[in-house]
Design an enzyme around this catalytic site. Structure first.
Site, PDB file in Angstrom:
ATOM      1  CE  LYS A   1      27.134 -38.149 -12.047  1.00 55.44           C
ATOM      2  NZ  LYS A   1      26.442 -38.930 -11.035  1.00 55.44           N
ATOM      3  N   GLY A   2      23.584 -35.903 -17.677  1.00 56.00           N
ATOM      4  CA  GLY A   2      23.055 -36.220 -19.006  1.00 56.00           C
ATOM      5  C   GLY A   2      23.426 -35.154 -20.023  1.00 56.00           C
ATOM      6  CB  CYS A   3      24.512 -35.402 -23.475  1.00 55.74           C
ATOM      7  SG  CYS A   3      26.141 -35.985 -23.046  1.00 55.74           S
ATOM      8  CB  VAL A   4      19.537 -34.358 -24.380  1.00 56.42           C
ATOM      9  CG1 VAL A   4      20.363 -34.992 -25.458  1.00 56.42           C
ATOM     10  CG2 VAL A   4      18.829 -35.395 -23.555  1.00 56.42           C
TER      11      VAL A   4
END
Lengths: 105, 174
Positions: free
Chosen positions: A102-105
């Site tokens: 789910k995280g962007c990085v």
């Protein structure tokens, strides 16, 4: 929700083809899934990443991002991109039987 | 032999051939991140990426400034006090030390989200195959040379070279 039989085991998949229940996963299934997306065979380095993802998911309840894997699993960014080329974050989650991060990085 | 029935494999090649070019024109700590976050997301999806740094944006890729980026509450009406809807009084923002405090707070928040500092983030993007470029006209105006920039910057290029590189790309201006 589609179900499939992989290595003699019933697994449920979402519409994209990702496994929806991490508990149905095993190493034989991982090898099959990897083969389906052109990763064959799974090397020790692949397994290092996959095992980290499985353990981390068990502890955190969500799939580790590339950033998290590269800083915590001892496999650097360059290596991750060559082990799981193209879309490393999605591919490693897929082979590990986990949802997309789910995280962007 | 592993067998399967009713099996569907995900499509991992749906972004094949896709390109993204981001023009980064701002040099503040807060505005360094949008380009990096979108760019990093792009390389993770196998999308060819070009980050083009121009004008104030050069501060983000200069050796002397990359670790010293800051932001100021002055003139920023979106700066709130904590999670409230109260605007930070502009006169308060202008007090000595407020910019460094705001920058310090933002660095802490970025770190708390697991997002790396700017240079580490750029290394991660470059390791993943993303390209970084500096704008020729801005570099000349500021009397800089290739040596002033971090190693990840591949070259100093002009507008027509940028347009060549970004042919067929989606272009975002930050």
């Amino acid at each position: 929700m589609p179900t499939a039989s992989i290595a003699g085991r019933e697994v449920t998949l979402n519409d994209e083809g990702f496994m929806t229940d991490p508990a149905q996963w095993n190493e034989e299934i991982a090898a099959f899934l990897a083969g389906q997306i052109g990763i064959d065979p799974l090397t020790d380095e692949h397994w290092k990443v996959i095992r980290f993802l499985r353990t981390d998911f068990g502890e955190q309840g969500e799939t580790a991002t590339i950033r998290r894997v590269s800083t915590m699993a001892g496999v650097d960014t360059k290596a991750l991109y060559s082990l799981f080329p193209g879309k490393p974050a999605r591919k490693m989650a897929y082979v590990a039987g986990l949802p997309k991060p789910k995280g962007c990085v | 032999m592993t067998t399967s029935e009713g099996f569907i494999a995900p499509k991992f090649d749906d972004d094949a051939g896709r390109k993204l070019a981001i023009i980064c024109s701002k040099g503040t700590l807060d505005m360094a991140y949008p380009g990096l976050i979108m760019g990093n997301g792009a390389v993770q999806e196998g999308i060819e990426l070009h980050l083009f740094y121009t004008f104030w944006g050069l501060d983000v890729i200069r050796k002397k400034t990359i670790d010293k980026l800051s932001l100021t509450p002055v003139g920023n009406t979106a700066m709130r006090i904590g999670p409230t809807s109260l605007a930070m009084p502009q006169t308060l923002g202008a007090l000595p030390g407020m910019s460094s405090m705001a920058s310090w707070m933002m660095r802490g928040k970025i770190k708390g989200l697991g997002v790396p500092p700017v240079h580490e983030f750029i290394r991660q993007i470059a390791d993943a195959g993303g390209h970084l470029w500096a704008c020729r006209m801005s570099v000349d105006m500021m009397k800089l040379t290739q040596d002033d920039f971090i190693d990840e910057v591949e070259d100093i290029i002009n507008v027509s070279e940028f347009l060549d590189l970004s042919r067929g790309a989606q272009i975002i201006f930050v």
